[in-house]
Enzyme design. Structure first.
Site, PDB file in Angstrom:
ATOM      1  N   GLU A 169       9.568  16.895  14.439  1.00  0.00           N
ATOM      2  CA  GLU A 169       9.922  16.777  13.026  1.00  0.00           C
ATOM      3  C   GLU A 169       9.024  17.701  12.201  1.00  0.00           C
ATOM      4  O   GLU A 169       7.804  17.560  12.220  1.00  0.00           O
ATOM      5  CB  GLU A 169       9.735  15.332  12.559  1.00  0.00           C
ATOM      6  CG  GLU A 169      10.204  15.121  11.138  1.00  0.00           C
ATOM      7  CD  GLU A 169       9.959  13.695  10.642  1.00  0.00           C
ATOM      8  OE1 GLU A 169       8.883  13.143  10.918  1.00  0.00           O
ATOM      9  OE2 GLU A 169      10.862  13.151   9.976  1.00  0.00           O
TER      10      GLU A 169
ATOM     11  N   LYS B 231       0.851  -1.199   0.000  1.00  0.00           N
ATOM     12  CA  LYS B 231       0.000   0.000   0.000  1.00  0.00           C
ATOM     13  C   LYS B 231       0.884   1.245   0.000  1.00  0.00           C
ATOM     14  O   LYS B 231       1.529   1.563   0.993  1.00  0.00           O
ATOM     15  CB  LYS B 231      -0.899   0.031   1.247  1.00  0.00           C
ATOM     16  CG  LYS B 231      -1.998   1.069   1.093  1.00  0.00           C
ATOM     17  CD  LYS B 231      -2.457   1.713   2.383  1.00  0.00           C
ATOM     18  CE  LYS B 231      -1.711   2.933   2.792  1.00  0.00           C
ATOM     19  NZ  LYS B 231      -1.787   4.098   1.896  1.00  0.00           N
TER      20      LYS B 231
ATOM     21  N   GLU C  68      10.204   2.073  10.253  1.00  0.00           N
ATOM     22  CA  GLU C  68      11.172   3.165  10.121  1.00  0.00           C
ATOM     23  C   GLU C  68      10.384   4.461  10.157  1.00  0.00           C
ATOM     24  O   GLU C  68       9.451   4.639   9.381  1.00  0.00           O
ATOM     25  CB  GLU C  68      11.973   3.035   8.823  1.00  0.00           C
ATOM     26  CG  GLU C  68      13.035   1.946   8.872  1.00  0.00           C
ATOM     27  CD  GLU C  68      14.021   2.102  10.015  1.00  0.00           C
ATOM     28  OE1 GLU C  68      14.248   3.246  10.468  1.00  0.00           O
ATOM     29  OE2 GLU C  68      14.541   1.083  10.493  1.00  0.00           O
TER      30      GLU C  68
ATOM     31  N   CYS D 284      13.621  11.746   5.305  1.00  0.00           N
ATOM     32  CA  CYS D 284      13.710  11.352   6.720  1.00  0.00           C
ATOM     33  C   CYS D 284      15.103  11.637   7.256  1.00  0.00           C
ATOM     34  O   CYS D 284      15.278  11.878   8.441  1.00  0.00           O
ATOM     35  CB  CYS D 284      13.358   9.880   6.879  1.00  0.00           C
ATOM     36  SG  CYS D 284      14.338   8.827   5.835  1.00  0.00           S
TER      37      CYS D 284
END
Ligand code: NAP
Length: 486
Positions: A386, A176, A251, A285
């Site tokens: 973040e 997905k 992750e 990331c």
């Protein structure tokens, strides 16, 4: 003009969602341009995809690994031939510059080539047994059906680095992709179809994770889950999978820091910080989101950094010479602008940028200036959370010890880097910094496909990705004892 309709791929056939629902896929540089429509799948589609992967499992698992490798190698060759076409799709749906997109395609090619070769390795161990006339060895078998859930920021490379090792180990896959960037995922699946992957071995369903994500994790036929995305979603999926004793790897987010000590090669450090903070619009990331500089060089470094940042060319990623494209979506743009306002309210100094870019062609896209905050305090939200955009927060520190302390003072631990000529400090940094990937005199970015990739703390949980660690995640070890005394 007719809109292209992209379909799910289930059991070797391109099909619409059972409900018939679909959604538009937009270009973040031109919000009114629709690249096509993708299927808005629901639980019914997810179950069908899982069942088809389950049906295909035993034949694929019994196919010798080198033969599985031949198909993956064919996919590598097809990708090499379609490099520019695939890169263009990445830029169109994600927004990054064409050169960044080509870099992503290269990375994906390396992954496929490496994974294909693993089909001839996939090593186990043989060891002396403590018993006479006994052979002791280990072998690997696939987990079974695995679900792969990926984010929008590397819509080709992240699926590649999960799907290729999953397949080489003999698993079958339900994939997905992120809702906003399904087209690169569909491209990748078509590549495997053309390479000769048997029906059902790799399935893709598009649509909202909030609707189908739980099924992809909790369905009893699913034995493993590989997720990349935000820490909020990852920790939720991880605990859901753990309750059913499934193998799960997540992750997740980062808040990566570069430390620049006063003895550093300043030019090299500057280039790394600008590329790390603003390349791919800061939506990596491993992007550099914190800069920690020793007092003695702080003012000069910041002023050179602003000069270099001013030279970046912002615009539509398919135009020549563009360094930075738009934010990937309107929500992403809003999140970035919200954090910029928060930084100002919290008392940091806005040293450069900070605005949405408007006027002429920019009005159609989600553009934001590369932004630099100075006088940042360790407990501010912009120092801790973040942002996932082109926003750099800068800290002035008195010495190496304070630099390490600030570097570790976040919940994340994905990537980090230090610029120094002092070998002793460089290795002391390696011993002390809490992050999965460390760079000495190199940017926080990237990684090589034959080495483990991933983070610690809130950045990653479960076996690392890529390299032989990926094989460890996507296979189970069986230990075998054979008494051949007769
Ligand atoms: P996200 O919102 O967590 O989404 C990631 C994926 O999970 C998407 O496919 C999403 O589907 C799906 N999802 C959302 N809600 C779900 C649910 N309840 N159940 C199951 N799946 C669900 O993350 P993102 O905004 O796409 O990606 C940005 C994040 O990824 C950043 O935090 C970044 O640091 C991280 N990232 C980490 C790495 C790494 O290797 N550590 C690499 C790249 C990115 P929808 O698209 O439909 O929401």
């Amino acid at each position: 003009m007719q809109t292209t309709q992209f379909q799910n791929f289930i059991g070797g056939r391109w099909v619409s969602s059972e409900s018939g629902n679909s959604y538009p896929v937009n270009n973040p540089a031109f919000k009114n341009v629709i690249l096509g429509t993708a299927q808005r799948s629901d639980i019914v589609d997810a179950k069908r995809a899982i069942e088809s992967a389950h049906q295909a499992l035993s034949r694929w698992a019994e196919t010798p690994a080198p033969q599985r490798g031949t198909i993956i190698y064919r996919a590598f060759e097809l990708l090499r031939a379609r490099k520019s076409e695939f890169a263009k799709t990445i830029t169109e749906e994600e927004g990054k510059s064409l050169s960044d997109a080509l870099g992503e395609v290269n990375r994906s090619m390396n992954i496929l080539e490496y994974a294909a070769g693993e089909g001839r390795r996939m090593f186990g161990q043989t060891t002396p047994s403590e018993l006479p006339n006994t052979l002791a060895y280990t072998t690997r078998r696939p987990l079974g059906v695995v679900s792969i859930i990926t984010p929008w920021n590397f819509p080709l490379a992240i699926p590649s680095w999960k799907i290729a090792p999953a397949l080489i180990c003999g698993n079958t896959v339900v994939f997905k992709p992120a809702t906003s960037t399904p087209l690169s995922g569909i491209n990748l699946v078509s590549l495997f179809e053309e390479a000769g992957l048997p029906p059902g071995v790799l399935n893709i369903i598009t649509g909202p994770g909030s609707a189908i994500g739980d099924t992809l994790v909790t369905h009893p036929m699913v034995k493993g889950v590989s997720f990349t995305g935000s820490t909020d979603t990852g920790s939720r999926l991880y605990s859901m999978g753990a309750r059913q004793l499934k193998k799960v790897q997540c992750e997740m987010g980062g808040k990566n820091a570069v430390i620049v000590l006063s003895d550093a090669d300043i030019e090299k450090a500057l280039t790394a910080v600008v590329e790390g903070a603003f390349g791919s619009t800061g939506q990596r990331c491993t992007a550099t989101s914190r800069l920690i500089i020793e007092d003695a060089i702080y003012d000069n470094f910041i002023s050179a950094l602003i000069d270099m940042t001013k030279k970046l060319r912002i615009g539509y990623g398919l135009l020549p010479g563009i360094d930075i494209g738009p934010a990937s979506s309107e929500e992403q743009l809003e999140q970035i602008l919200r954090y910029i306002e928060l930084g100002k309210v919290e008392g940091a100094t806005l040293a450069y940028g900070g605005n949405r870019i408007t006027g002429a062609e920019f009005d159609q896209g989600f553009y934001v200036e590369p932004t630099i905050f100075t006088d940042v305090e360790a407990n501010m939200s912009i120092a801790q959370e973040e942002i996932f955009g082109p926003v750099l927060t800068c800290f002035k520190v008195k010495d190496f010890a304070e630099a390490i302390s600030i570097c570790n003072n976040v919940q994340f631990g994905l990537s980090s880097s230090i610029y120094t000529r002092d070998l002793s400090k460089a290795f002391s940094y390696v011993n002390q910094v809490e992050a999965g990937m460390l760079h000495i005199n190199a940017p926080t970015l990237g990684g090589e496909v034959h080495l483990p990739f991933g983070g610690t703390k809130a950045s990653g949980v479960g076996t690392r990705e890529q390299g032989t660690e990926a094989i460890n995640f996507f296979s189970e070890i069986t230990t075998v004892y054979v008494d051949y005394a007769g």
